[in-house]
Structures are given as C-alpha cells and as structure tokens.
Design a protein around this motif. Structure first.
Motif, PDB file in Angstrom:
ATOM      1  N   GLY A 175       0.797  -1.226   0.000  1.00  8.48           N
ATOM      2  CA  GLY A 175       0.000   0.000   0.000  1.00  8.48           C
ATOM      3  C   GLY A 175       0.830   1.276   0.000  1.00  8.48           C
ATOM      4  O   GLY A 175       0.274   2.362   0.177  1.00  8.48           O
ATOM      5  N   SER A 176       2.164   1.169  -0.153  1.00 12.35           N
ATOM      6  CA  SER A 176       2.985   2.378  -0.104  1.00 12.35           C
ATOM      7  C   SER A 176       2.817   3.235  -1.349  1.00 12.35           C
ATOM      8  O   SER A 176       3.003   4.446  -1.286  1.00 12.35           O
ATOM      9  N   GLU A 177       2.475   2.628  -2.496  1.00 13.37           N
ATOM     10  CA  GLU A 177       2.354   3.434  -3.705  1.00 13.37           C
ATOM     11  C   GLU A 177       1.191   4.414  -3.615  1.00 13.37           C
ATOM     12  O   GLU A 177       1.220   5.512  -4.177  1.00 13.37           O
ATOM     13  N   LYS A 178       0.161   4.075  -2.855  1.00 14.55           N
ATOM     14  CA  LYS A 178      -0.959   4.996  -2.678  1.00 14.55           C
ATOM     15  C   LYS A 178      -0.534   6.199  -1.844  1.00 14.55           C
ATOM     16  O   LYS A 178      -0.898   7.349  -2.142  1.00 14.55           O
ATOM     17  N   GLU A 179       0.248   5.956  -0.812  1.00 15.45           N
ATOM     18  CA  GLU A 179       0.742   7.049   0.032  1.00 15.45           C
ATOM     19  C   GLU A 179       1.680   7.963  -0.746  1.00 15.45           C
ATOM     20  O   GLU A 179       1.645   9.184  -0.593  1.00 15.45           O
ATOM     21  N   ILE A 180       2.530   7.381  -1.605  1.00 15.14           N
ATOM     22  CA  ILE A 180       3.433   8.188  -2.436  1.00 15.14           C
ATOM     23  C   ILE A 180       2.652   9.048  -3.410  1.00 15.14           C
ATOM     24  O   ILE A 180       2.954  10.221  -3.627  1.00 15.14           O
ATOM     25  N   ALA A 181       1.610   8.486  -4.002  1.00 12.44           N
ATOM     26  CA  ALA A 181       0.783   9.246  -4.945  1.00 12.44           C
ATOM     27  C   ALA A 181       0.064  10.395  -4.256  1.00 12.44           C
ATOM     28  O   ALA A 181      -0.127  11.468  -4.839  1.00 12.44           O
ATOM     29  N   VAL A 190       3.688  16.021  -5.506  1.00 10.66           N
ATOM     30  CA  VAL A 190       3.207  17.313  -5.984  1.00 10.66           C
ATOM     31  C   VAL A 190       3.056  17.247  -7.490  1.00 10.66           C
ATOM     32  O   VAL A 190       3.975  16.851  -8.200  1.00 10.66           O
ATOM     33  N   LYS A 191       1.904  17.626  -7.948  1.00 12.53           N
ATOM     34  CA  LYS A 191       1.613  17.595  -9.372  1.00 12.53           C
ATOM     35  C   LYS A 191       1.161  18.977  -9.811  1.00 12.53           C
ATOM     36  O   LYS A 191       0.490  19.688  -9.072  1.00 12.53           O
ATOM     37  N   GLU A 192       1.562  19.350 -11.016  1.00 18.34           N
ATOM     38  CA  GLU A 192       1.172  20.652 -11.561  1.00 18.34           C
ATOM     39  C   GLU A 192      -0.265  20.572 -12.063  1.00 18.34           C
ATOM     40  O   GLU A 192      -0.611  19.697 -12.863  1.00 18.34           O
TER      41      GLU A 192
END
Length: 797
Positions: free
Chosen positions: A170-176, A180-182
């Motif tokens: 489940g770490s990929e959800k936390e990273i997403a 920061v996204k433009e």
C-alpha cells in the motif's frame, strides 16, 4: 532461511514505513488470513509492525533490548495471549493470532528487521524448524574459515543481485497522495521591442476619441449605494512648532511724532578721487580681495548657484529602456560570430604596452549540473582568450586555446608576451605569443631619418580585412593531481624585485624577471608557483628529458616545456576557521607589491629591441633552476588581503611557521577577519595613489580599508552614541535653565523701564543721539570725506 549474519538489500522501489503514520487496527475488525513471505521463498516468516508501546510491554526495545549483536527476542506464548485479553484487536500481534494459536512451542521468535527487507520493522518466525535454523545457523567448515583468514579485508567480493518479486503493502498509494503535481500548464511570455525603436524620438499627434479601437476609456470610481463604510478612527500626524513672529526696528520708537528727513549724496572731487585711487590702503585692499573675487566669478560661470539640488537627486523614469536616461553610452562592442555563441565573459584585461588592444576570456554559461551533463560536448568546443582591436570589432586578432574554460588571467609584467591563466578545473595554463608579436605590434617609425619611436593607438590604424584569426596553443599546463581541485578565482604575478621559498621567506630576485605566481581557488587554498625547475638540470638530464618527452608540435614554443603536466605549487596555504574543521574559501587576493608590477614603457621597449637584435630572451633560459644562495630581505611586509566567498575580508600572512610539537610548516592564524559584505567578495583592489588603501566589493555594499587598521568595532560605536545622548540631555537642561534666567532678566528690564520718568527717557535718547553723531564724524574723517576744519560746521548742523 538466510543466517542472521547475512544482510540483504531491500527490494527495489520499496519504501520504509513512517513511524508517525503507523495505523493500528480497530477492535471491531474481522480476522483475516496472516500474510507471510511465501512468494519470496520464506513461508515461515510473517512481517509485523511493533509500535513503541508494544516494544516496552515485551521488552524488545530497539537499540536497548535488541542490538546488532542480538537482533531477536524470544517471547512467551502466554504473554501474547495476555496481551490479547488486555488490548484485544489493538494488539500488534492480532494479524498473526491464528499463527500464534497453532504454534506448537511455548516461545516464539521475533526478529528485528533493521534493513526492512520484508517491508516492516519486525517479523515473526511461525515454525519451530525456522526458529531452530535461525538460532542455530550452520557453521562454516574449517577449510572455509582458514580461507577467510587469508583473504585481505580490502578485497571486494562481488555478489550478483537476485531479483525478487515485489509485494505491494500500500505504499504506492501514500506516495501518490504526497507527490506534488502541476495543476495548470505553465505559460512563458517574452516581451521584445525592435532595436531601431531604442532611443528614437517620440512624436505626438491628434487622435479621434470616437474611434473605439484607439480611444481612451476612463473608468471613474463612483460610490456604491449598497455599501457604506463609516470611518471610526483616523491616524493624523501632527508636529508642535514654536510661534513665529516677524519684527523689525531701527530706533527705539517711544514717542510717535510727525517728522521728515532729507538726504543728499556725498561725492568726492576729482582731485580727491585721484589721490584716493593712488593710495596704498586701496591697492592693498584690491590685491587681497581680487583672488577671492576671481574664484567667486569662476564658480558662478561653471555652476548654477540657484539650482534646486533636491530635484536633481533623482530623475523620473519616463519610459522603459530609454537611452536618454543612462549616463554611459556604448562606444564599441566586440562580437565573434563563430566562437562566442552562448558564452559569458569571465575576465577582461588591457594589454599593458599596446594601446587599443584588449584581451577577453570567455566560458560556457552553464551550471555545475549542466557542465557535468554536457561534459562530452564541451570537449569539442574550444576554450579561448580572444585579443580584440578597436580597428576590427568583428574579427579577433589572436585566439589563445586552453584545455578548459579560463576564469582569470594576467600578463607577465616583465614580458607582456607571456600570459598565465587559471582554468575551471584548477589547472594553470601558460602561453608564449612572442612569435606572433608582430601581428599585434603597433610600433611605427616616423621616417627613415628619425630614430624616435612613436606609439599609435590601434583604433587609428587601418584594419586588415584579409587577416584571419590565429589560434595559439598553450605551451605548458600544471599537474592535475598536485594543483587546485576546483576553479581558480584569481591569479597574480609576484614582483621581479623579490621571490619566496617554501616557508614563505622573502629573498632578493637576482634574475630581474617575474618568475613566481600566486593563485587562489574555491578549494579553500592559496598556492605559490615558480616557473623555474626546482633543481638545475644538467645537460645529460636535459637530453634525457627531450628523448622521453612526447614530440611537441612545431607551432608550440618550448619556453615552458619543463613545466608541462609536471608543474607543482611551491607552497600551499589554507585559511583555517579555527576551532572548526572548515576553511575559508578565497575568491580574490591583493598583495602589497601589486602596484609595482608593470614597468615603464621605456624598459619594455628596450627589451623588445634587445630581442630583435638577437639577444637571448631570459624566459627562454629557465632551466638553470632556483638560485641556492640568495640574500634575505629584512622588514618585508608578507601580509596580504583575501576576500572570501562568505563575504569576509581576511588580513593574513603568507609566511609559514613551524609546529612546536611536530616540527612541520603550518599556516599562521589570520591577523584579522571582518565579515562586512553580505555576499561573495569579487573585487579586492589597492588604490593607485595611496598604497595602504584597499577597496573591496561584495554583495550589496562597498568597503574601504586602511592596511594596519582593521578595527570597524560596534561596541565602541555604541558607547560613543550613548555618551552623545547623555551629552545632549545635559545640554537640554542647561539650555532650559539659561532660557529661564534670560526671561527673568527681560521681565526685570521691562519693570525698570516702566518705572523711569519722562525726563530720564528723554535724557537717554539725547545721549544716544550724541554718541551716534560722534561715531559718524569719526567714520567720515577716517574715510577722508570731511576735513578737520569742517568739524565745527558739521556739529552746528
């Protein structure tokens, strides 16, 4: 299962969990199947997240109960069941409850996963066989043990990596969520204007206001009826000033009465005028005052005394980029259409003997990351020092090639055809342009009969359109291993009157030419260099070196062939910060002999004549090496100024001292250190008129120093200001007391005047008038307007 001494790297892309974000299960959660590492080949291992509270309950605290020597803990089964009764589903062992209930033994093995190879901080071994394999790992055979003893520790044994399946926790959800996204697309605007419009006159014309396209629409503010703002408070600045009253008087106006006075001009006769004009007092008066009058008249001619200085302090900006607002106008610009593309100027220097000739070093305008990324491309581009003439601003006269970008360079004071430069990679480069001196020489004779030598500026000579740029290769470069490690920020030639040895002691220079240099670099070092060999070369060594040396091209002079790729600094200085292990990073230096470097023009012309006559150039015979017996110079100032990258100005000594414990030469402590500038110091320059005045520029301020006086103390300033305030307060009290006494005396005088009688006032007025007449008589007699015989008639009037 791997033994406990073996460490494996965590899977690629796996992220260590954050302790502050550990999620505990709720009491009403459902029992799920425990997750084990069957996919990784370890079905007996079950990952666990043990919080700080759980570690304290079971005495398995990290770095206290569990260490690198014993990274595991045996926990009794009944203690875990007691934890289930106390905390129920909140217990960290709840995800593996089923495994614990089915475990046949009484003690379970919990291992600390320091490297997070299974994703969390602990894991549980769910079988007795796995626990025994971990606790009793197979011993290494004696033959392998003996082999390990013979293997050196510094030999690295390569172990190829083993790919393992990635298990998502489940770490990929936390990273997403935290990335920061433009949200919007970036837009870049560029505003430009034609060069022909720069400085062009402005023409105004009438315009039709009814035209919607070009009309001016004014948006006038109006009050909004639906919104009203009441002013409840207002800040008003006020200042108390004393009352001002204009009065004027000539005589005491006590009794007003009607009176009339008639005056007539008094003039001298012609004889009196002639006598008075030839008198000595008048001539002395005119001689004493004529100089002051002439100065005043000249000042009135050269400046307007009625101008408003406050309005001239600043000029209003009428338009953007208007040339009329600037005080300095462009006279000449130099452009190379082939070599100066996307490059910046790093150093500029006039030729010391040739008028109208300027040398410029250029470098690629790249950051450190970009320079590393485009390192292969930069090797294909030449790094140059270009010689420009005012007669040809498009084609450079000479181009000096270097192995890397040059950031500073200096002409040799003894021979301007010798040039030394500092590269961005820390190397020193030497050029000898003697063979190309005729190309840039501007010495012209006035005729066949005249033997005088005249100099003409380069911009007065006609350009040679057919002349092509000449590339000159460097004749020597310093050693990379023994020199500076970073960019060289400043370089100077030492004077030809002295030279130094390894300890910094000053000796007389018997060669009569400049043979030593000093450089500073961003690697926090200051190095002194000598262009002569450290030891004299015998003819056998010279022949052997020529045989061993790689054959040099024909266009490269052999002046500094003995220095190429083997040149080492004579001595090196580090500016330590004292208690810390860090050093100051020098950017600019200034020696006490900088103002004596460049010699007179006659000496340079004499040297050039000698070379033309066939005499040996002293720089072509440097293989004699350093002199062994030199006379030391006493009372020589070995201190110099250094500007640092942190904005500091250091006054230090280049002379070394020996450590009393080790006996090694070490740099002396700085004499003084002042942090004045708020940015990197990029200029340290001595005054050409006052030898002990130094100018430093860095950041947003400029500082002027006097050598030997390095105290700019704030404590003394504050103490002086406090004393000044105390003095002002004391003077206020004295002034108030004096004012009260004056007012009291004025009141007493008024009272006395009111008490006087009419006869007393008339008598005082008569006495004042008589004294005035006596004074007027004496003045007229002294000026010669009346004679002594006329005194009685004047008194009768």
């Amino acid at each position: 299962m791997a033994p406990k001494s073996q460490k494996q790297k965590s899977s690629a892309g796996r992220k260590k969990p954050k302790w502050g974000k550990t999620k505990q299960t709720l009491p009403d959660r459902e029992e799920t199947e425990p997750i084990n590492m069957e996919r990784m080949g370890h079905p007996e291992i079950y990952p666990l997240v043990l919080t700080t509270q759980t570690q304290e309950i079971f005495n398995c605290r990290i770095d206290e109960d569990i260490t690198d020597e014993q990274p595991y803990k045996l926990i009794k089964k009944e203690d875990i069941f007691a934890d289930f009764q106390n905390r129920a589903a909140v217990s960290d062992f709840y995800p593996v409850k089923k495994v614990i209930q089915e475990y046949p033994g009484d003690e379970l093995l919990v291992v600390y996963d320091k490297d997070f190879k299974y994703g969390v901080n602990f894991y549980l071994i769910g079988t007795e066989e796995g626990k025994e394999n971990y606790l009793n790992s197979p011993e290494v055979p004696e033959e392998q043990e003996e082999y390990k003893e013979h293997i050196p520790e510094d030999i690295y044994i390569y172990k190829p990596p083993i790919s393992k399946p990635w298990v998502s926790l489940g770490s990929e959800k936390e990273i997403a969520e935290e990335s920061v996204k433009e949200s919007t697309k970036q837009i870049t605007y560029m505003i430009s204007r034609k060069r022909s419009e720069f400085g062009a006159p402005i023409k105004f014309s009438d315009q039709n206001a009814s035209n919607v396209k070009d009309a001016y629409i004014e948006c006038i503010a109006y009050p909004d009826r639906h919104f009203a703002l009441k002013q409840l408070e207002k800040d008003v600045g006020m200042q108390v000033v004393p009352k001002v009253k204009d009065t004027s008087t000539q005589t005491r106006w006590t009794y007003p009465k009607n009176a009339i006075t008639q005056y007539y001009p008094r003039e001298l006769s012609e004889e009196e005028k002639e006598t008075f004009g030839q008198s000595k007092p008048l001539s002395d008066f005119l001689n004493n005052t004529c100089i002051s009058v002439e100065i005043a008249l000249q000042q009135n001619e050269i400046m307007n005394t009625f101008i408003d200085d406050w309005k001239c302090l600043a000029e209003e900006e009428s338009s953007f980029g208007d040339k009329t607002d600037t005080h300095l106008k462009e006279y000449q610009s130099f452009t190379d259409l082939h070599n100066l593309t996307e490059k910046m100027v790093t150093s500029v220097s006039w030729h010391p003997t040739i008028y109208g000739l300027i040398a410029v070093s250029v470098a690629a305008r790249l950051s450190l990351e970009e320079r590393v990324h485009f390192s292969g491309k930069l090797l294909l581009q030449p790094s140059l020092i270009l010689f420009w003439s005012f007669s040809d601003p498009i084609h450079p006269q000479l181009m000096l090639e270097s192995p890397d970008d040059i950031f500073c360079f200096k002409f040799c004071p003894s021979d301007p055809n010798i040039i030394a430069g500092g590269c961005i990679n820390g190397q020193i480069v030497m050029w000898d342009i003697t063979a190309h001196a005729d190309r840039i020489e501007n010495i012209k004779t006035g005729g066949s009969r005249s033997k005088k030598v005249t100099l003409k500026p380069m911009f007065l000579l006609e350009p040679d359109s057919n002349k092509e740029a000449t590339y000159i290769r460097h004749c020597a470069v310093s050693s990379i291993e023994n020199g500076h490690k970073k960019v060289i920020t400043d370089i100077h030639w030492l004077s030809d009157t002295f030279e130094i040895n390894r300890s910094g002691t000053v000796f007389e220079n018997r060669n009569g030419i400049c043979c030593q240099l000093v450089t500073c670099s961003a690697d926090c070092t200051i190095c002194f260099w000598d262009i002569r060999p450290q030891k004299a070369l015998t003819p056998q060594l010279i022949e052997k070196k020529k045989e061993e040396h790689i054959e040099t091209p024909l266009d490269v002079p052999s002046t500094f062939l003995h220095l190429d790729l083997s040149w080492k600094p004579l001595t090196k200085i580090r500016l330590s910060k004292g208690e810390t292990s860090l050093d100051h990073c020098p950017t600019k230096i200034s020696l006490s002999e900088d103002n004596l470097l460049y010699k007179a023009q006659d000496k340079i012309l004499a040297q050039s004549k000698a070379v033309k006559a066939g005499e040996m150039n002293p720089y072509h015979n440097l293989e004699a090496g350093l002199a062994n017996h030199l006379k030391p110079i006493e009372d020589f100032c070995t201190k110099f100024f250094v500007g640092t990258e942190e904005g500091g100005v250091i006054y230090t000594d280049w002379k070394m001292e020996r450590d009393p414990e080790t006996g090694r030469l070490m740099t002396k402590k700085p004499v003084s250190l002042s942090t004045i500038h708020d940015g990197s110091v990029h200029t340290v320059q001595r005054s050409p008129f006052y030898k002990d005045i130094i100018l430093t520029i860095g950041g947003w301020n400029v500082a002027i120093w006097k050598e030997g006086v390095m105290v700019s103390s704030m404590n003394y300033y504050f103490e002086r200001e406090v004393k000044h305030l105390e003095y002002v307060e004391e003077r206020k009290k004295i002034r108030e007391q004096e004012k009260k006494e004056m007012e009291l005396e004025l009141e007493k005088t008024k009272v006395k005047m009111y008490q006087k009688s009419k006869e007393q006032l008339e008598a005082e007025l008569k006495m004042d008038y008589e004294s005035y007449l006596e004074l007027e008589k004496n003045i007229l007699i002294n000026l010669g307007f009346i004679k002594v015989k006329e005194t009685m008639s004047f008194m009768d009037l």
